[in-house]
Design a protein around this motif. Structure first.
Motif: not given
Length: 479
Positions: A324-330, A332-338, A385-397
């Motif tokens: 699971l991933h989180r982006n500007f649309q909430g 998402s199942t597509h994690a590895d995208t630009d 930023d990358f490290l903290r984003r990784d932490v927050i993403q995993q906790l959120m998802c």
């Protein structure tokens, strides 16, 4: 780092979706905070980041590398919903959409040139405003234009979604949207109660919503989502019970239940809502508890934040699989995208950068007339930023963080790197929000509703002076 050595991080399973509603704890801990659709959050973007910086990020992408996610913002609405905090333009002048589409296509040309050969589009989302403000012919033409410039994955694997206002479509229009390539549909409902609808200027009979859902199923849409809001004027537990009964009967695949943030100082339309009509804090909390109780009893899985899904839905499966991933649309199942975003105010996320387009039509048009990408501001992430984003993403998802694995992946000692954060985490552990153990962090069923509070511990920017003044950007309550 304080640990419980005899306790291990729970494996992903259906039990990870358990949620415990503790009204006293929520009332005590709720505060204003980010929703973390990005980290760093959008209020940290600066105008020092411009179009050349975004273009440089795009050129760094390897051909055939990560997949692309496209977002298209259609800002127009035919009528005003008083609660709305979106970037929208209320107009019945359809010529404005014609002009906008001309400029939007020019931006699409520039974006397509930047990303030519870089990756296949596996996700597309139309948001707004009201995307179905566009006529059927305009929508079909725009999609054909995009397909001629980007390589889209086939319908069987791509996730192509659109937000619709049931008041602007009929069953034939919904069938046409499916033929045009959309396979996921999101419907704004907010509340079925007649008095609540009148109070927010959104009259939408239940039959209109049910007809749209029926048509979407018959047309072959793979997923149907409904948006609800609690905290609107004249709402109470009685009206919410009735609305939830109707939503459960409609049986959408996903349900989002948002907390209404009343900020009339920021959004002029909200001044049309009478303060005396708003439910008080205990009533809002009771409505949230009711939503959780009713939806979980109906078999929906709590994904996180405001989202629920059926156990067989792709979001629920992605959460169980750890994808699971989180982006500007909430979520998402597509994690590895630009993410490449087009249109006024749209935000792109490419190779460790964020880039937001101009927010007004005039500024958006002026930049494109100069032959420039309409990027107004953004941010280039650093290693922290990358490290903290990784932490927050995993906790959120995932509601869990394997700190050992994170440390090995990032080349850090988690306990040393986040030593300033540990006391706050230990306090949250004492409050029953999370467990700290030898392997890492596990958010408890009681803590899942307060996941934003937990993530805020790792946000190094939170509470510091903003790039965007408070009068122009304000956080909502975490619950």
């Amino acid at each position: 780092m304080a640990v419980k050595a005899d306790q291990a991080t729970a494996p992903r399973s259906h039990t990870m979706h358990a949620i415990e509603f503790d009204a006293d704890l929520i009332a005590r801990m709720s505060q204003n905070g980010p929703r973390y659709t990005s980290y760093p959050t959008a209020d940290r973007f600066t105008d020092a980041f411009r179009a050349p910086d975004y273009a440089s990020a795009a050129t760094r992408l390897k051909p055939g590398g990560r997949a692309l996610s496209l977002y298209v913002h259609i800002p127009f609405c035919q009528s005003l919903c008083y609660y709305c905090a979106c970037n929208k333009i209320i107009t019945t002048n359809r010529e404005k959409a014609v002009i906008y589409l001309g400029y939007l296509k020019r931006e699409i040309d520039m974006q397509a040139a930047l990303f030519a050969g870089k990756g296949r589009v596996e996700q597309l989302h139309f948001g707004g405003g009201t995307p179905t403000y566009l006529s059927d012919e305009q929508m079909g033409d725009l999609l054909d234009y995009m397909r001629a410039r980007f390589d889209f994955a086939p319908d069987t694997t791509g996730e192509y979604s659109i937000e619709i206002d049931p008041r602007t479509v009929d069953p034939e229009r919904i069938r046409s949207l499916r033929r045009q390539g959309f396979n996921r549909l999101s419907l704004g409902v907010q509340d079925f109660d007649d008095d609540v609808q009148r109070a927010v200027n959104r009259i939408q009979p239940e039959a209109m919503t049910v007809d749209a859902i029926t048509a979407a199923r018959e047309a072959g849409f793979r997923s149907i989502s409904i948006d609800l809001i609690y905290g609107l004027p004249l709402q109470n537990t009685r009206t919410m019970t009735s609305t939830l009964d109707k939503v459960v009967a409609a049986a959408p695949d996903r349900i989002s239940v948002y907390n209404y943030a009343h900020m009339p100082q920021m959004f002029k339309s909200q001044k049309l809502i009478r303060d005396e009509d708003l439910p008080d804090a205990p009533t809002k909390l009771a409505m949230l508890g009711l939503c959780i109780e009713r939806l979980t009893a109906a078999g929906y899985v709590y994904i996180g934040m405001d989202h629920f899904a059926r156990p067989d839905d792709e979001l629920a499966r992605a959460q169980r699989d750890g994808t699971l991933h989180r982006n500007f649309q909430g979520y998402s199942t597509h994690a590895d995208t630009d993410m490449v975003s087009c249109g006024v105010s749209a935000i792109s996320a490419v190779d460790g950068t964020y880039a937001q387009n101009e927010k007004s039509l005039e500024a958006y048009y002026a930049r494109i007339d100069k032959g420039e990408l309409p990027v107004a501001r953004g941010l280039a992430m650093n290693e922290d930023d990358f490290l903290r984003r990784d932490v927050i993403q995993q906790l959120m998802c995932d509601f869990a963080l394997d700190t050992r694995a994170l440390g090995e992946r990032r080349g850090i000692d988690f306990g040393e790197y986040f030593a300033p954060e540990l006391p706050k985490l230990e306090t949250m552990a004492q409050d029953g929000l999370l467990d700290l153990d030898a392997q890492g962090i596990r958010v408890t069923p009681k803590g899942r509703l307060l996941i934003r509070n937990i993530c805020m511990v790792f946000d190094k920017y939170f509470g510091k002076p903003r790039a965007i003044p408070l009068t122009r950007m304000q956080y909502s309550r975490t619950i």
